[in-house]
Design a protein around this motif. Structure first.
Motif, PDB file in Angstrom:
ATOM      1  N   GLY A   2       0.824  -1.204   0.000  1.00  0.00           N
ATOM      2  CA  GLY A   2       0.000   0.000   0.000  1.00  0.00           C
ATOM      3  C   GLY A   2       0.855   1.249   0.000  1.00  0.00           C
ATOM      4  O   GLY A   2       0.581   2.214  -0.726  1.00  0.00           O
ATOM      5  N   GLY A   3       1.925   1.235   0.802  1.00  0.00           N
ATOM      6  CA  GLY A   3       2.827   2.379   0.838  1.00  0.00           C
ATOM      7  C   GLY A   3       3.610   2.550  -0.444  1.00  0.00           C
ATOM      8  O   GLY A   3       3.811   3.676  -0.920  1.00  0.00           O
ATOM      9  N   VAL A   4       4.066   1.445  -1.032  1.00  0.00           N
ATOM     10  CA  VAL A   4       4.788   1.524  -2.303  1.00  0.00           C
ATOM     11  C   VAL A   4       3.872   2.080  -3.389  1.00  0.00           C
ATOM     12  O   VAL A   4       4.279   2.927  -4.198  1.00  0.00           O
ATOM     13  CB  VAL A   4       5.338   0.145  -2.714  1.00  0.00           C
ATOM     14  CG1 VAL A   4       5.947   0.207  -4.110  1.00  0.00           C
ATOM     15  CG2 VAL A   4       6.375  -0.343  -1.712  1.00  0.00           C
ATOM     16  N   LEU A   5       2.622   1.620  -3.405  1.00  0.00           N
ATOM     17  CA  LEU A   5       1.668   2.115  -4.401  1.00  0.00           C
ATOM     18  C   LEU A   5       1.434   3.612  -4.229  1.00  0.00           C
ATOM     19  O   LEU A   5       1.388   4.360  -5.223  1.00  0.00           O
ATOM     20  CB  LEU A   5       0.350   1.356  -4.281  1.00  0.00           C
ATOM     21  CG  LEU A   5      -0.759   1.785  -5.250  1.00  0.00           C
ATOM     22  CD1 LEU A   5      -0.346   1.526  -6.700  1.00  0.00           C
ATOM     23  CD2 LEU A   5      -2.064   1.048  -4.920  1.00  0.00           C
ATOM     24  N   ALA A   6       1.289   4.059  -2.985  1.00  0.00           N
ATOM     25  CA  ALA A   6       1.101   5.492  -2.742  1.00  0.00           C
ATOM     26  C   ALA A   6       2.294   6.283  -3.258  1.00  0.00           C
ATOM     27  O   ALA A   6       2.136   7.332  -3.899  1.00  0.00           O
ATOM     28  CB  ALA A   6       0.888   5.748  -1.251  1.00  0.00           C
ATOM     29  N   ASN A   7       3.501   5.788  -2.996  1.00  0.00           N
ATOM     30  CA  ASN A   7       4.697   6.474  -3.481  1.00  0.00           C
ATOM     31  C   ASN A   7       4.759   6.473  -5.002  1.00  0.00           C
ATOM     32  O   ASN A   7       5.083   7.488  -5.627  1.00  0.00           O
ATOM     33  CB  ASN A   7       5.952   5.814  -2.902  1.00  0.00           C
ATOM     34  CG  ASN A   7       6.119   6.056  -1.416  1.00  0.00           C
ATOM     35  OD1 ASN A   7       5.562   6.999  -0.863  1.00  0.00           O
ATOM     36  ND2 ASN A   7       6.879   5.196  -0.751  1.00  0.00           N
ATOM     37  N   ALA A   8       4.451   5.333  -5.615  1.00  0.00           N
ATOM     38  CA  ALA A   8       4.498   5.236  -7.075  1.00  0.00           C
ATOM     39  C   ALA A   8       3.510   6.199  -7.721  1.00  0.00           C
ATOM     40  O   ALA A   8       3.835   6.894  -8.697  1.00  0.00           O
ATOM     41  CB  ALA A   8       4.203   3.802  -7.514  1.00  0.00           C
TER      42      ALA A   8
END
Length: 313
Positions: free
Chosen positions: A123-129
């Motif tokens: 979820g955090g990686v997706l938000a950053n991406a």
């Protein structure tokens, strides 16, 4: 809203100042954009960008196996929360280095923006991406996993499904934050993503953001600890800020959470910094515990301005 509190916030870092101008003052867009641009070249944002190594890593780690908070994962999260403009040259260069060289070594050298296996991390990686404009095959992989991993109660849990079929507040908030950033970046084109986010939000709303559905008791005392940066940790203020960012009128079921936030306001109109979350090499971008916190004050005031304007004048 007290003028002395706004003045105090505006005296702070550019990352706080531009968000005060946008969320509390309604300043003109060009003035907001000018101040936001400074996040990449001054203050906390510039210091974080300067700490990146030539190989794209911060702290030599993609995540921080011993809870180091100066890794790629958490530095990008903090830069996102500071509002570092994705199109600014220093930010773009930093993200390009991550794209080129940062991998999940323990997951067959998957590129950073392809994520790994835990829902809260992805979820955090997706938000950053989504925020930094790095959507593509990697984010498609994450979306497919997250949609498949949603639990029957509407949320997510980083614990394996064969160990728990009950969602976690922490994991659920990390995921719905990522889904919301993805919707913003893509124009909400995927109805399945929006539906999944709303089911996750409903999971939290059914529990007033901090209570057990069965008994109404507080789930965990740490949910009332407001600390910035947030990392993967859930707290009521972070959850409220998500609902504000998602837009629309405030759901009536947020009332207990709003009251909890109001209870923590000091007589000086400010909110104090909570206990820092565990981990080494933290970025000290907020006040020490117990001192007036620009980040908690900013976030609390903008949540209340959205959901309960009478409480802030």
């Amino acid at each position: 809203m007290r003028d002395d509190v706004i003045t105090w916030l505006l005296d702070g870092d550019p990352s706080v100042r531009w968000q005060v101008m946008r969320d509390l003052q309604g300043a003109p867009d060009d003035a907001i954009d000018t101040e936001r641009a400074r996040v990449a070249t001054a203050g906390w944002g510039a210091r974080l960008l300067a700490a990146q190594a030539d190989d794209g890593y911060w702290g030599g780690q993609v995540y921080g196996p011993s809870r180091e908070r100066d890794s790629v994962m958490w530095t990008l999260q903090v830069l996102r929360n500071l509002g570092a403009p994705p199109d600014a040259a220093p930010v773009r260069a930093a993200v390009d280095r991550v794209v080129a060289d940062v991998v999940w070594a323990e997951f067959d050298d998957l590129p950073y923006f392809s994520g790994e296996v835990e829902e809260c991390v992805n979820g955090g990686v997706l938000a950053n991406a989504a925020y930094f404009g790095v959507l593509g095959e990697g984010s498609d992989r994450i979306i497919a996993r997250l949609l498949d991993e949603a639990l029957p109660d509407g949320g997510w849990n980083c614990e394996p499904a064969d160990e728990s079929q009950r969602s976690s507040f922490d994991s659920t908030l990390c995921v719905i934050e990522g889904l919301l950033e993805y919707e913003r970046a893509t124009g909400s084109a995927d109805a399945a993503v929006t539906d999944a986010r709303r089911r996750g939000e409903e999971y939290l709303l059914e529990r007033s953001l901090f209570r057990r559905r069965s008994t109404g008791e507080l789930v965990k005392p740490r949910y009332t600890n407001f600390s910035f940066p947030t990392y993967w940790f859930y707290d009521v203020l972070r959850a409220l800020d998500h609902f504000r960012a998602a837009g629309g009128p405030a759901d009536a079921r947020l009332r207990p959470a709003l009251d909890l936030v109001l209870e923590q306001q000091g007589d000086d109109g400010r909110w104090r910094a909570g206990r820092s979350w565990p981990g080494g090499n933290r970025y000290e971008v907020d006040a020490p515990e117990g001192e007036p916190s620009p980040w908690n004050t900013l976030r609390a005031l903008r949540v209340l301005r959205w959901a309960d304007p009478a409480s802030v004048g």
